[in-house]
Design a protein around this motif. Structure first.
Motif, mmCIF file in Angstrom:
data_model
loop_
_atom_site.group_PDB
_atom_site.id
_atom_site.type_symbol
_atom_site.label_atom_id
_atom_site.label_comp_id
_atom_site.label_asym_id
_atom_site.label_seq_id
_atom_site.Cartn_x
_atom_site.Cartn_y
_atom_site.Cartn_z
ATOM 1 N N ILE A 88 0.690 -1.313 -0.268
ATOM 2 C CA ILE A 88 -0.167 -0.200 -0.142
ATOM 3 C C ILE A 88 1.136 1.619 0.492
ATOM 4 N N ALA A 89 0.463 2.798 -0.549
ATOM 5 C CA ALA A 89 1.125 3.934 -0.093
ATOM 6 C C ALA A 89 1.087 3.630 1.308
ATOM 7 N N LYS B 150 -3.960 14.903 -6.444
ATOM 8 C CA LYS B 150 -5.063 14.728 -5.332
ATOM 9 C C LYS B 150 -5.265 13.706 -5.098
ATOM 10 N N THR B 151 -4.964 12.426 -6.296
ATOM 11 C CA THR B 151 -5.032 10.838 -5.957
ATOM 12 C C THR B 151 -3.985 10.139 -4.766
ATOM 13 N N PHE B 152 -3.018 11.294 -4.638
ATOM 14 C CA PHE B 152 -1.983 10.393 -3.641
ATOM 15 C C PHE B 152 -2.429 10.986 -2.312
ATOM 16 N N LEU B 153 -2.905 12.197 -1.944
ATOM 17 C CA LEU B 153 -3.546 12.607 -0.555
ATOM 18 C C LEU B 153 -5.276 11.642 -0.234
ATOM 19 N N ALA B 154 -5.875 11.149 -1.528
ATOM 20 C CA ALA B 154 -6.975 10.227 -1.020
ATOM 21 C C ALA B 154 -6.790 8.992 -1.022
ATOM 22 N N ASN B 155 -5.989 8.518 -0.904
ATOM 23 C CA ASN B 155 -5.245 7.294 -1.067
ATOM 24 C C ASN B 155 -4.973 7.418 0.935
ATOM 25 N N ARG C 113 0.586 6.694 6.860
ATOM 26 C CA ARG C 113 0.793 8.626 6.484
ATOM 27 C C ARG C 113 -0.443 9.091 7.725
ATOM 28 N N PRO C 114 0.469 9.764 8.323
ATOM 29 C CA PRO C 114 -0.040 10.852 9.235
ATOM 30 C C PRO C 114 -1.458 11.698 8.243
ATOM 31 N N ALA C 115 -2.336 11.797 9.736
ATOM 32 C CA ALA C 115 -3.325 12.064 8.761
ATOM 33 C C ALA C 115 -3.020 13.988 7.949
ATOM 34 N N THR C 116 -1.751 13.963 8.828
ATOM 35 C CA THR C 116 -0.914 15.384 8.148
ATOM 36 C C THR C 116 -0.408 15.578 7.363
ATOM 37 N N TYR C 117 -1.122 14.398 6.200
ATOM 38 C CA TYR C 117 -0.355 14.067 5.327
ATOM 39 C C TYR C 117 -2.020 13.917 3.622
ATOM 40 N N GLY C 118 -2.430 14.241 3.954
ATOM 41 C CA GLY C 118 -3.922 13.700 3.622
ATOM 42 C C GLY C 118 -4.581 14.848 2.654
ATOM 43 N N GLN C 119 -5.799 15.129 2.019
ATOM 44 C CA GLN C 119 -5.920 15.991 1.172
ATOM 45 C C GLN C 119 -6.521 17.254 1.723
#
Length: 452
Positions: free
Chosen positions: A11-12, A103-108, A113-119
């Protein structure tokens, strides 16, 4: 314990793998676990958040306040971005941070990955980089698909962020330095499962897994250790600034890494600023509670654990000093441990293991000599026991760490060893020996080393 893992698809990760590709500019990847450590740094973050709020309404990007449940993550994400950018600005000559705003990476989402690296990252970066705000400077990367090849790159330029003029002014005004920003272990997954690989340095993929009572317990144990170390009095007096240009003593978060898609393989503790240091530099430079330190290392760990596994008692002599090879202990040690880890017989010496051994000796003769000296475990060599024994070793180290924590003793783990303040060395040695004996049903051997 059920060690099978139903879902072992790669997974990512936390984003660093996605940023290893181009490395024409070699900018370090965004660290979403960076945080403000001091009151002055927190004040700076609060000013940036107020600036972001005012700009969002002024630019028409927001008409109402954030929902109460969404606001904390919004503020944490700003804190992480600004803390990392500020830290790089204060420590590096070319302080650009490589970050994915796809957007694809951040949505995955994934557990690593911490939530601070999200959408929220993309709109926050866009807002703070607006010319009327000036908190960040952004250089847009190129679009493209990641390389399908392991450890390969895309050859594409990555998006980078850096401190803008407004942030530079705030940093200068506050008189902050790198020590005002540090890493937090509270936002990352501390139990990692990898699909293959012998250790942390192998280029294996992190894979998802369903939580079980065991993984929940492992996570609680590592979290307790991390919380203890977060408040510990640790310092590093660099014996060689050229060798260690950047030692971040706030980097204390540990995680357990399991291998081959199983939770009974590997499991060592990795992380912490002290682990990459050379052993002699740890002894010279580390301070715990203001004291110089001692290193405590389990001796003959793998062979003795293998004896325990076959329910036999290890000999009371040094298992690496075998007949006819008494003067070549390091060679025997390297070959012995390689034979324990390997799943088939090898015909070459492990790298750099001859250590002056006469050329007349072949590796097959060394192996046979070891087997003759240790008949009780000879049949378990070349059976791929290494990672299984490492799991037992890691359980011992975790139990040692938790016991010392309960006694108020700060310990820093390095695989099958720990570092403690010198005044605590004897008590820590007793704990290590006790935990080993309870686990292996035989006495443990612990070597204590200091710098003079």
């Amino acid at each position: 314990m059920d060690t099978d893992t139903p879902n072992t698809a790669p997974i990512a990760d936390d984003g660093t793998a996605a940023l290893r590709g181009d490395q024409s500019d070699r900018h370090k990847p965004y660290n979403p676990s960076r945080r403000a450590r001091t009151a002055d740094a927190k004040d700076l973050i609060a000013k940036v958040i107020r600036t972001a709020d005012e700009a969002a309404f002024r630019l028409g990007l927001r008409q109402r306040a954030h929902r109460a449940d969404a606001r904390p993550l919004y503020e944490q994400t700003i804190e992480a971005i600004i803390s990392d950018v500020a830290y790089r600005y204060l420590t590096e000559d070319h302080p650009k941070v490589a970050i994915s705003v796809s957007k694809t990476f951040l949505a995955n989402r994934c557990r690593y990955r911490p939530a601070t690296y999200g959408q929220q990252v993309r709109p926050i970066v866009d807002l703070l980089a607006n010319p009327s705000v000036g908190i960040l400077e952004v250089e847009r990367g190129e679009r493209g698909r990641p390389s399908p090849f392991a450890n390969g790159g895309t050859g594409l330029k990555r998006t980078t962020i850096a401190a803008g003029p407004a942030l530079v002014d705030l940093l200068d005004e506050a008189g902050l330095d790198a020590s005002d920003f540090g890493k937090s272990g509270g936002y990352q997954e501390v139990i990692e499962l990898r699909d293959r690989g012998e250790d942390f340095w192998d280029k294996s993929e992190r894979i998802d897994y369903p939580d079980t009572p065991e993984t929940i317990r492992y996570r609680a144990e590592v979290t307790a250790i991390n919380q203890w170390l977060a408040s510990a009095d640790l310092a590093f007096h660099d014996p060689d600034p050229w060798r260690y240009p950047e030692v971040d003593t706030s980097d204390r978060a540990l995680r357990r890494i399991f291998a081959r898609g199983r939770f009974d393989q590997g499991g060592r503790l990795y992380g912490g600023f002290w682990q990459p240091l050379k052993s002699e530099d740890r002894l010279k430079g580390l301070r715990i509670d203001g004291e110089r330190v001692a290193s405590l290392d389990f001796g003959q760990m793998n062979p003795r654990l293998l004896y325990a596994k076959v329910q036999s008692t290890a000999p009371d002599w040094d298992v690496y000093r075998v007949p006819r090879l008494e003067g070549y202990r390091e060679t025997v040690k390297a070959v012995f441990n390689a034979a324990i880890a390997a799943d088939k017989r090898f015909e070459r010496f492990p790298k750099d293991s001859r250590k002056g051994l006469p050329k007349s000796w072949k590796v097959t003769e060394v192996i046979e000599t070891i087997e003759e000296a240790h008949p009780a475990i000879a049949h378990r060599l070349f059976q791929g026991e290494g990672l299984g024994l490492q799991f037992t070793e890691s359980n011992i180290l975790v139990r040692v760490m938790l016991t010392l924590k309960d006694r108020g003793i700060t310990a820093l783990p390095i695989h099958d060893a720990i570092v403690v303040a010198r005044s605590k060395a004897e008590e820590a040695k007793d704990v290590m020996e006790e935990v080993f004996e309870v686990t292996a049903n035989m006495p443990g051997i612990v070597k204590v080393e200091t710098d003079g």
